[in-house]
Scaffold this motif. Sequence first.
Motif, short mmCIF file in Angstrom:
data_model
loop_
_atom_site.label_atom_id
_atom_site.label_comp_id
_atom_site.label_asym_id
_atom_site.label_seq_id
_atom_site.Cartn_x
_atom_site.Cartn_y
_atom_site.Cartn_z
N GLN A 291 47.74 -62.20 35.13
CA GLN A 291 47.67 -61.29 34.03
C GLN A 291 48.90 -61.01 33.40
O GLN A 291 49.22 -60.17 32.62
CB GLN A 291 46.94 -60.24 34.26
CG GLN A 291 45.37 -60.38 34.74
CD GLN A 291 44.53 -60.88 33.71
OE1 GLN A 291 44.65 -60.65 32.44
NE2 GLN A 291 43.73 -61.90 33.92
N ASP A 292 49.95 -61.79 33.67
CA ASP A 292 51.44 -61.65 33.14
C ASP A 292 51.53 -61.76 31.63
O ASP A 292 51.49 -62.86 31.33
CB ASP A 292 52.57 -62.46 33.97
CG ASP A 292 53.77 -62.00 33.84
OD1 ASP A 292 54.18 -61.74 32.61
OD2 ASP A 292 54.58 -61.93 34.72
N ALA A 293 51.63 -60.74 30.98
CA ALA A 293 51.27 -60.86 29.45
C ALA A 293 52.81 -61.68 29.03
O ALA A 293 52.34 -62.34 28.00
CB ALA A 293 51.47 -59.51 28.99
N PHE A 310 41.18 -65.89 31.11
CA PHE A 310 41.46 -67.58 31.39
C PHE A 310 40.94 -67.64 32.85
O PHE A 310 40.04 -68.72 32.67
CB PHE A 310 42.95 -67.91 31.18
CG PHE A 310 43.45 -67.42 30.00
CD1 PHE A 310 43.33 -68.23 28.84
CD2 PHE A 310 44.20 -66.33 29.78
CE1 PHE A 310 43.80 -67.90 27.82
CE2 PHE A 310 44.70 -65.86 28.84
CZ PHE A 310 44.39 -66.97 27.56
N TYR A 311 41.08 -66.94 33.63
CA TYR A 311 40.84 -67.31 35.09
C TYR A 311 39.56 -67.12 35.69
O TYR A 311 38.79 -67.93 36.21
CB TYR A 311 41.86 -66.56 36.06
CG TYR A 311 41.85 -67.14 37.55
CD1 TYR A 311 42.51 -68.53 37.82
CD2 TYR A 311 41.41 -66.27 38.56
CE1 TYR A 311 42.43 -68.92 38.89
CE2 TYR A 311 41.28 -66.98 39.88
CZ TYR A 311 42.02 -68.20 39.96
OH TYR A 311 42.02 -68.74 41.18
N ALA A 419 51.21 -73.95 35.34
CA ALA A 419 52.47 -74.64 35.19
C ALA A 419 53.45 -73.67 34.46
O ALA A 419 54.54 -73.57 34.86
CB ALA A 419 52.38 -75.76 34.26
N ALA A 420 52.94 -72.82 33.71
CA ALA A 420 53.77 -71.68 33.18
C ALA A 420 54.20 -70.89 34.17
O ALA A 420 55.36 -70.32 34.24
CB ALA A 420 53.01 -71.09 31.97
N VAL A 421 53.45 -70.34 34.95
CA VAL A 421 53.84 -69.47 36.15
C VAL A 421 54.95 -70.23 37.06
O VAL A 421 55.76 -69.63 37.63
CB VAL A 421 52.52 -69.25 37.03
CG1 VAL A 421 52.88 -68.38 38.13
CG2 VAL A 421 51.71 -68.38 36.20
N MET A 422 54.58 -71.56 37.35
CA MET A 422 55.37 -72.25 38.47
C MET A 422 56.90 -72.04 37.48
O MET A 422 57.95 -72.11 38.35
CB MET A 422 55.20 -73.69 38.43
CG MET A 422 53.63 -73.99 39.44
SD MET A 422 53.45 -75.61 39.62
CE MET A 422 54.60 -76.09 40.72
#
Length: 451
Positions: A291-293, A310-311, A419-422
Amino acid sequence: MESMLKQRFPHEPLVKVGIMSRDEIKAELIGAYRCGDALVTGPLTASVVDGKVSAMGLLEDEIEFTPCEPDCSFELKDVMIGVEFHWQRLENQRFVGALRLIVEDGKVTAVNVLPVEQYLRSVISSEMSATSSLELLKAHAVISRSWLLAQIDNGAPHHGDTPLQRSSDNAQDEIIKWWDHEDHTRFDVCADDHCQRYQGITRQTTDAVNQAVEATAGEILTFDDEICDARFSKCCGGVFERFENCWDDTPHPYLIALADLEDENHFPNLTQEVAAEEWILGHPAAHCNTQDAQILRQVLNNYDQETADFYRWRVEYTQDELAQIIADRTGIDFGRIVNLIPVERGTSGRLSKMTIQGTKREVTIGKELMIRRSLSRSHLYSSAFVVERADIDPDGVPGRFILHGAGWGHGVGLCQIGAAVMAAKGYPYDAILSHYFPHSELTQLYSPRPS
């Protein structure tokens, strides 16, 4: 010895992108363009007259406007984006490269012709935000290039545009239908989500986009000296889906089931109903479980940010709403809807077959996109859901249906939010690609055209 693949692509190719098809197209040429022996600029209106393209006083089978300078561009008016999805809308879009006008099915079609690397500068800004982190943009440049060149290399692949239908006296009807890259005959790919989002230079806004494309120029993913059919979706929901559960029944060794966590290959067998229900109703750890904005703002365009769940997500219908949606979307009158019964799930818990049980008829449908289309005015976020029936009357007919779901999209290949989190955790683009496309190799195919 040079591979056959590199022999087929000795230089950066041009790509032909179908943008829009209308009875009439309005556009504006910004800068000087060559059309035959003439130099032209300014507004134009194109239509079909006697089976030919009519524009700027010309009547031809096709008309092409070629830019005289690199900074020339053209604007198309009222381009529809997100066709049949919940973000569908019209917008004006600007493009570089050549504008080709052709006739298809009695309408005029606008085709943008430009080098692959220039095309990619728009795709990775259209599929996500141009403010994404550099490593994510580089990863997406590689997979978008790979997918595009695989289509060009293979021609238009087979797709399930005609549904497979079976029926017998002892079995319920079955309709299995799937969509893939369309059989475009006059251009390579379309500009919308059915192929890859391409919105010209409308959203090409950052130096990072140019840097990502330049840093990976000519790089693709390969397997066994063939270009990978590199798929991607917004959010896998925690586990990747296998290719064959969404499209044709041909397995790809690099599009397999894995958990969306580093060094984590242990996850429930989500093809089993009990495990799938527990997984979907739960909130297991995964890269895409965020939930990282700040991360979401980086990876999602403004219209994608209109969706926050999303999740895991939830959709509720009344009996009347659902019965009408299913009738309109399938063309079948089921009567009142009694139940939505899981028949077959893929590796991510996504339904590949589901039975719609009505008071008048019972039909099994699939694959995942057919299910998503049949249960929504646009599309369900995914086919990974479990059904809660509520307000059941004495005849066993529910007054309400609540769908509890996971993920957004088909879940095959790269998970954009994961992929954005990675990337935010410091993973380089090649490690991101290895995670989502196991057994693939990063290959330098060609050098880009000189500027």
